[in-house]
Write a protein that holds these residues in place. Structure first.
Motif, short mmCIF file in Angstrom:
data_model
loop_
_atom_site.label_atom_id
_atom_site.label_comp_id
_atom_site.label_asym_id
_atom_site.label_seq_id
_atom_site.Cartn_x
_atom_site.Cartn_y
_atom_site.Cartn_z
N SER A 40 19.65 19.97 160.12
CA SER A 40 19.00 18.66 160.21
C SER A 40 18.57 18.17 158.83
CB SER A 40 17.78 18.73 161.13
OG SER A 40 18.16 19.08 162.45
N THR A 41 18.14 19.09 157.98
CA THR A 41 17.77 18.71 156.61
C THR A 41 18.98 18.21 155.84
OG1 THR A 41 15.96 20.32 156.58
CG2 THR A 41 16.78 19.55 154.45
N VAL A 42 20.11 18.88 156.01
CA VAL A 42 21.35 18.42 155.36
C VAL A 42 21.70 17.02 155.85
CG1 VAL A 42 23.82 18.83 155.10
CG2 VAL A 42 22.21 20.75 154.99
N TRP A 43 21.57 16.77 157.14
CA TRP A 43 21.77 15.42 157.66
C TRP A 43 20.79 14.44 157.01
CZ3 TRP A 43 22.67 15.42 163.71
CH2 TRP A 43 23.98 15.82 163.96
N GLY A 44 19.53 14.82 156.95
CA GLY A 44 18.52 13.94 156.39
C GLY A 44 18.80 13.59 154.95
N LEU A 53 12.55 12.82 151.65
CA LEU A 53 12.73 13.46 152.95
C LEU A 53 11.54 14.36 153.28
CD1 LEU A 53 14.54 14.02 155.39
CD2 LEU A 53 15.62 15.86 154.08
N VAL A 54 11.09 15.16 152.32
CA VAL A 54 9.97 16.07 152.56
C VAL A 54 8.71 15.30 152.90
CG1 VAL A 54 8.42 17.73 151.47
CG2 VAL A 54 10.90 17.96 151.19
N GLY A 210 2.85 10.87 148.42
CA GLY A 210 4.14 11.35 147.95
C GLY A 210 5.29 10.45 148.35
N ALA A 211 5.26 9.95 149.59
CA ALA A 211 6.32 9.05 150.05
C ALA A 211 6.31 7.73 149.27
CB ALA A 211 6.16 8.78 151.54
N GLY A 226 21.37 10.71 159.10
CA GLY A 226 20.19 10.81 158.26
C GLY A 226 18.90 10.59 159.03
N VAL A 227 18.88 9.58 159.87
CA VAL A 227 17.69 9.28 160.66
C VAL A 227 17.44 10.37 161.69
CG1 VAL A 227 16.63 7.65 162.27
CG2 VAL A 227 17.87 6.81 160.27
N THR A 228 18.52 10.83 162.35
CA THR A 228 18.38 11.91 163.33
C THR A 228 17.84 13.18 162.68
OG1 THR A 228 20.22 11.03 164.64
CG2 THR A 228 19.60 13.33 165.02
N GLY A 229 18.35 13.49 161.51
CA GLY A 229 17.88 14.67 160.80
C GLY A 229 16.40 14.57 160.46
N LEU A 230 15.98 13.41 159.98
CA LEU A 230 14.58 13.21 159.65
C LEU A 230 13.70 13.37 160.88
CD1 LEU A 230 12.19 12.32 157.89
CD2 LEU A 230 12.86 9.94 158.35
N VAL A 231 14.09 12.76 161.99
CA VAL A 231 13.28 12.82 163.20
C VAL A 231 13.18 14.26 163.70
CG1 VAL A 231 13.15 12.13 165.62
CG2 VAL A 231 13.72 10.44 163.87
N TRP A 232 14.30 14.98 163.64
CA TRP A 232 14.24 16.35 164.15
C TRP A 232 13.35 17.24 163.29
CZ3 TRP A 232 14.73 18.89 168.42
CH2 TRP A 232 14.62 20.28 168.37
N VAL A 233 13.52 17.21 161.97
CA VAL A 233 12.70 18.09 161.14
C VAL A 233 11.22 17.73 161.24
CG1 VAL A 233 14.54 18.68 159.53
CG2 VAL A 233 13.10 16.69 159.06
N ALA A 234 10.93 16.45 161.51
CA ALA A 234 9.52 16.03 161.61
C ALA A 234 8.92 16.41 162.96
CB ALA A 234 9.41 14.53 161.39
#
Length: 303
Positions: A40-44, A53-54, A210-211, A226-234
């Motif tokens: 998911s991070t790679v997607w993000g 991203l972080v 930071g953002a 990218g959006v899916t990856g961000l939502v999942w890691v969050a």
């Protein structure tokens, strides 16, 4: 007894863990959620820079956690718990995501996942030092074998020496182990989801700042991945995954729960192939299976 009282009553904490079997199941669900973190991070990273991203990940997770705490009218944590929550926040919410995201900028998801296989041993060491409990010799022997396999894999895959990505990952393992250990201890004194929630909320001001700083300096190219990856890691990894993970640790102990994470590299290898199309070297599944074999030993060894 009110709902608020039951949330902190010792009996409710015991029920929350669900016993040994329930605790093992909850910890295993946490491992499954974590196994999707690197893909998911790679997607993000397709849509955001590493710092963006972080910080966005932490911000979204903290907002979700804060909403739960607010709706349920959870009181502020006791003063004696705040130091431990700071350790959880620094290790699990800030340190691990930052360092692994930097590692994934130059290493594959599969490689990073196998190196993170060191996390169970490191967590067991931190737990022994923090709680005074001493796992059995069989436990330590199996954990050390798993760690040796991981180190050998990292050196072999990096051409005979450790890469910068490996060093980032080793640093992530250290700070995450400290956060897991302290979070597991706190989860015996307060509901596990509150441990996660307050650690996330405590990081919110830093994440927002930071953002605001990172986004103007890093490119943003929104894609579905990218959006899916961000939502999942969050939400999936940072909030839901940590929630069930800490509940599981409260029930079966930090050292034993940490050994379930030996399965995480193999699961991440599967997701890396299915979701990212990565091509695995022959050493990756061999190393992952080898550490999986250690699980059977560590889970049978008395602590």
């Amino acid at each position: 007894m009110t709902a608020q009282d039951s949330a902190t009553h010792p009996a409710s904490i015991a029920v929350e863990g669900g016993g040994a079997r329930g605790g093992t199941l909850l910890a295993a669900l946490g491992v499954i959620a974590f196994s999707l973190t690197f893909p998911s991070t790679v997607w993000g990273l397709e849509s955001f820079g590493p710092w963006s991203l972080v910080t966005l990940r932490s911000t979204l997770a903290a907002l979700v956690a804060g909403a739960f705490l607010l709706v349920l009218r959870v009181p502020l944590p006791a003063r004696e718990h705040r130091g431990g929550l700071a350790v959880v926040a620094g290790g699990v919410v800030i340190g691990f995501p930052t360092l692994t995201t930097l590692a994934l900028g130059s290493a594959t998801s599969a490689h990073t996942a196998v190196v993170v296989g060191l996390l169970p041993l490191t967590t067991a060491v931190f737990a022994a030092l923090r709680t005074g409990r001493r796992p059995s010799r069989t436990f330590w022997a199996a954990a050390l074998v798993g760690a040796a396999v991981v180190v050998a894999f990292a050196v072999q895959q990096s051409g005979g020496r450790l890469s910068a990505a490996d060093l980032y990952t080793f640093g992530a393992v250290l700070v995450c182990a400290a956060g897991y250990t302290e979070g597991g201890r706190l989860a015996r004194e307060m509901p596990g989801w509150q441990v996660v929630g307050w650690a996330l909320v405590g990081c919110l001001p830093f994440a927002v700042v930071g953002a605001v700083v990172a986004l103007p300096f890093e490119p943003v190219r929104l894609t579905a991945h990218g959006v899916t990856g961000l939502v999942w890691v969050a939400v999936g990894s940072t909030f839901c995954g940590l929630y069930v993970w800490y509940r599981g640790m409260a029930a079966i102990g930090v050292a034993r729960a940490s050994q379930l994470q030996l399965a995480q590299p193999l699961l991440t290898l599967v997701w890396s192939v299915l979701l990212l199309g990565e091509h695995l070297t022959a050493a990756a599944p061999v190393a992952a299976v080898a550490v999986l074999a250690c699980i059977a030993v560590t889970q049978r060894a008395r602590t």
